[in-house]
Enzyme design. Structure first.
Site, PDB file in Angstrom:
ATOM      1  N   SER A  10      -8.795  17.521   2.070  1.00  0.00           N
ATOM      2  CA  SER A  10     -10.009  16.889   1.587  1.00  0.00           C
ATOM      3  C   SER A  10     -10.391  17.570   0.278  1.00  0.00           C
ATOM      4  O   SER A  10     -10.723  18.749   0.259  1.00  0.00           O
ATOM      5  CB  SER A  10     -11.133  17.048   2.615  1.00  0.00           C
ATOM      6  OG  SER A  10     -12.303  16.470   2.092  1.00  0.00           O
ATOM      7  N   HIS A  35      -7.487  13.170   0.557  1.00  0.00           N
ATOM      8  CA  HIS A  35      -8.727  12.589   1.094  1.00  0.00           C
ATOM      9  C   HIS A  35      -9.851  12.781   0.075  1.00  0.00           C
ATOM     10  O   HIS A  35     -10.119  13.902  -0.354  1.00  0.00           O
ATOM     11  CB  HIS A  35      -9.058  13.319   2.404  1.00  0.00           C
ATOM     12  CG  HIS A  35     -10.223  12.766   3.150  1.00  0.00           C
ATOM     13  ND1 HIS A  35     -10.108  11.722   4.043  1.00  0.00           N
ATOM     14  CD2 HIS A  35     -11.532  13.129   3.161  1.00  0.00           C
ATOM     15  CE1 HIS A  35     -11.287  11.468   4.570  1.00  0.00           C
ATOM     16  NE2 HIS A  35     -12.181  12.300   4.046  1.00  0.00           N
ATOM     17  N   ASP A  37     -13.827  12.196  -0.704  1.00  0.00           N
ATOM     18  CA  ASP A  37     -15.125  11.923  -0.089  1.00  0.00           C
ATOM     19  C   ASP A  37     -16.122  11.405  -1.115  1.00  0.00           C
ATOM     20  O   ASP A  37     -16.444  12.090  -2.078  1.00  0.00           O
ATOM     21  CB  ASP A  37     -15.681  13.208   0.525  1.00  0.00           C
ATOM     22  CG  ASP A  37     -14.985  13.570   1.828  1.00  0.00           C
ATOM     23  OD1 ASP A  37     -14.792  12.665   2.667  1.00  0.00           O
ATOM     24  OD2 ASP A  37     -14.640  14.750   2.002  1.00  0.00           O
ATOM     25  N   MET A  39     -19.948  10.172  -1.680  1.00  0.00           N
ATOM     26  CA  MET A  39     -21.284  10.265  -1.061  1.00  0.00           C
ATOM     27  C   MET A  39     -22.341   9.789  -2.050  1.00  0.00           C
ATOM     28  O   MET A  39     -22.222  10.067  -3.250  1.00  0.00           O
ATOM     29  CB  MET A  39     -21.575  11.716  -0.674  1.00  0.00           C
ATOM     30  CG  MET A  39     -20.508  12.312   0.234  1.00  0.00           C
ATOM     31  SD  MET A  39     -20.953  13.976   0.754  1.00  0.00           S
ATOM     32  CE  MET A  39     -19.430  14.494   1.573  1.00  0.00           C
ATOM     33  N   HIS A  69     -12.911   7.961   1.475  1.00  0.00           N
ATOM     34  CA  HIS A  69     -13.865   7.932   2.593  1.00  0.00           C
ATOM     35  C   HIS A  69     -15.260   7.697   2.014  1.00  0.00           C
ATOM     36  O   HIS A  69     -15.846   8.581   1.408  1.00  0.00           O
ATOM     37  CB  HIS A  69     -13.772   9.279   3.333  1.00  0.00           C
ATOM     38  CG  HIS A  69     -14.766   9.445   4.428  1.00  0.00           C
ATOM     39  ND1 HIS A  69     -15.020  10.672   5.014  1.00  0.00           N
ATOM     40  CD2 HIS A  69     -15.577   8.561   5.069  1.00  0.00           C
ATOM     41  CE1 HIS A  69     -15.945  10.534   5.949  1.00  0.00           C
ATOM     42  NE2 HIS A  69     -16.306   9.261   6.000  1.00  0.00           N
ATOM     43  N   MET A  71     -19.035   7.397   2.153  1.00  0.00           N
ATOM     44  CA  MET A  71     -20.247   7.717   2.918  1.00  0.00           C
ATOM     45  C   MET A  71     -21.415   7.204   2.094  1.00  0.00           C
ATOM     46  O   MET A  71     -22.203   7.974   1.530  1.00  0.00           O
ATOM     47  CB  MET A  71     -20.319   9.236   3.158  1.00  0.00           C
ATOM     48  CG  MET A  71     -19.357   9.679   4.253  1.00  0.00           C
ATOM     49  SD  MET A  71     -18.964  11.436   4.170  1.00  0.00           S
ATOM     50  CE  MET A  71     -17.672  11.407   2.949  1.00  0.00           C
ATOM     51  N   MET A 140     -15.848  11.171  13.032  1.00  0.00           N
ATOM     52  CA  MET A 140     -16.346  12.366  12.341  1.00  0.00           C
ATOM     53  C   MET A 140     -16.505  13.484  13.367  1.00  0.00           C
ATOM     54  O   MET A 140     -17.130  13.290  14.420  1.00  0.00           O
ATOM     55  CB  MET A 140     -17.689  12.089  11.665  1.00  0.00           C
ATOM     56  CG  MET A 140     -17.625  11.195  10.430  1.00  0.00           C
ATOM     57  SD  MET A 140     -16.517  11.770   9.123  1.00  0.00           S
ATOM     58  CE  MET A 140     -17.245  13.352   8.688  1.00  0.00           C
ATOM     59  N   GLY A 145     -21.414  14.713   5.169  1.00  0.00           N
ATOM     60  CA  GLY A 145     -22.265  15.173   4.069  1.00  0.00           C
ATOM     61  C   GLY A 145     -21.769  16.443   3.399  1.00  0.00           C
ATOM     62  O   GLY A 145     -21.886  16.587   2.193  1.00  0.00           O
ATOM     63  N   ASP A 178     -12.128  14.165  11.041  1.00  0.00           N
ATOM     64  CA  ASP A 178     -12.543  14.700   9.741  1.00  0.00           C
ATOM     65  C   ASP A 178     -13.720  15.640   9.946  1.00  0.00           C
ATOM     66  O   ASP A 178     -14.779  15.217  10.424  1.00  0.00           O
ATOM     67  CB  ASP A 178     -12.926  13.513   8.840  1.00  0.00           C
ATOM     68  CG  ASP A 178     -13.305  13.930   7.432  1.00  0.00           C
ATOM     69  OD1 ASP A 178     -13.072  15.091   7.067  1.00  0.00           O
ATOM     70  OD2 ASP A 178     -13.824  13.071   6.694  1.00  0.00           O
TER      71      ASP A 178
HETATM   72  C1  DX5 Z   1     -17.628  15.579   5.423  1.00  0.00           C
HETATM   73  C2  DX5 Z   1     -16.355  15.076   4.788  1.00  0.00           C
HETATM   74  C3  DX5 Z   1     -15.101  15.808   5.170  1.00  0.00           C
HETATM   75  C4  DX5 Z   1     -15.218  17.299   5.203  1.00  0.00           C
HETATM   76  C5  DX5 Z   1     -13.937  18.040   5.313  1.00  0.00           C
HETATM   77  O1  DX5 Z   1     -18.656  14.702   5.142  1.00  0.00           O
HETATM   78  O2  DX5 Z   1     -16.129  13.728   5.114  1.00  0.00           O
HETATM   79  O3  DX5 Z   1     -13.982  15.293   4.496  1.00  0.00           O
HETATM   80  O4  DX5 Z   1     -15.948  17.771   4.124  1.00  0.00           O
HETATM   81  O5  DX5 Z   1     -14.144  19.365   5.035  1.00  0.00           O
HETATM   82  P1  DX5 Z   1     -14.031  20.535   6.110  1.00  0.00           P
HETATM   83  O6  DX5 Z   1     -12.598  20.550   6.555  1.00  0.00           O
HETATM   84  O7  DX5 Z   1     -14.418  21.722   5.326  1.00  0.00           O
HETATM   85  O8  DX5 Z   1     -14.962  20.241   7.229  1.00  0.00           O
HETATM   86 ZN    ZN Z   2     -14.174  12.744   4.660  1.00  0.00          ZN
END
Ligand code: DX5
Ligand code: ZN
Length: 224
Positions: A10, A35, A37, A39, A69, A71, A140, A145, A178
């Site tokens: 990630s 991956h 993220d 947000m 991903h 969010m 999740m 976040g 995740d």
């Molecule tokens: C959380 C994210 C993840 C997460 C992964 O909202 O979707 O991808 O940050 O990071 P670790 O492995 O540090 O939990």
């Molecule tokens: Zn994620």
């Protein structure tokens, strides 16, 4: 279980000032999927990347699979933009839109892999009706976040329930976890039925990324 076990770093846990090099370093170490993220500061209390950064990462690693991903609320407004930026897979949250079926179909019509995610407080049975129209379910294992949170072991029952339900129906589907994944929580997740592992903090803490990729790939031996 027929699904192939894959893990993906990630990039939230990478050095953002060197994002292109970080993406290359992960890919060259053997991580074929990255991956990303996204947000919006509303669906989750944090802001991260938009399509421009996804596009820059795509340029840095043209051959990597980019798993985006989302969010964010109203993912339907942004799916096309992330696909144009280079996303290969798009996962959005069940809690973020009333148009779940429409968004899943749209991602597939665009020729990309579709994923549907749930937060820890959301009941997994709500995903059952999407088993045959989604390519991937994301459970999740932390509150979405932020990276660096502790894995929630009680989420494993959801993984098991969904894998058993899919198997009973003869449906092959990716089940992804995740949040808080390391070698041990990764192993537990695979045993529960997950085949896609996302790892942020733990992966980026390792000095030798090639070795970390090998160790994660060794978890494939757990496949029944
Ligand atoms: C959380 C994210 C993840 C997460 C992964 O909202 O979707 O991808 O940050 O990071 P670790 O492995 O540090 O939990
Ligand atoms: Zn994620």
């Amino acid at each position: 279980m027929k699904e192939f076990i894959q893990f993906e770093p990630s990039m939230i846990a990478a050095d953002w000032a060197r994002m292109g090099e970080e993406a290359k370093s992960c890919f060259e170490a053997g991580a074929e999927i990255l991956h990303l993220d996204v947000m919006d500061g509303l669906f989750v209390p944090n802001l991260t990347m938009g399509p421009a950064l996804v596009k820059a990462i795509r340029k840095a690693v043209p051959k990597a699979i980019l798993d985006v991903h989302l969010m964010i609320y109203n993912p339907d407004d942004y799916v096309e933009k992330f696909i144009e930026a280079g996303a290969d897979e798009i996962t959005f949250h069940l809690e973020a839109t009333e148009e779940v079926e429409h968004v899943l179909n749209f991602i597939r019509v665009c020729g990309k892999k579709s994923g549907l995610a749930i937060r820890p407080e959301t009941t997994e049975t709500l995903l059952l009706k999407y088993l045959d129209i989604a390519d991937k379910l994301l459970i999740m294992t932390v509150e979405p976040g932020f990276g660096g949170q502790a894995f929630m072991p009680e989420m494993l029952d959801k993984v098991k329930f969904l894998r058993d339900s899919a198997t009973k129906l003869g449906i092959e589907i990716d089940i992804q976890v995740d949040g808080g994944i390391d070698y041990e929580t990764g192993r537990l997740s695979i045993e529960a039925g997950a085949n896609r592992l996302v790892t942020g903090t733990h992966f980026f803490k390792q000095k030798d990324r090639k070795e970390a990729v090998c160790k994660y790939n060794e978890l494939r031996k757990l496949k029944k």
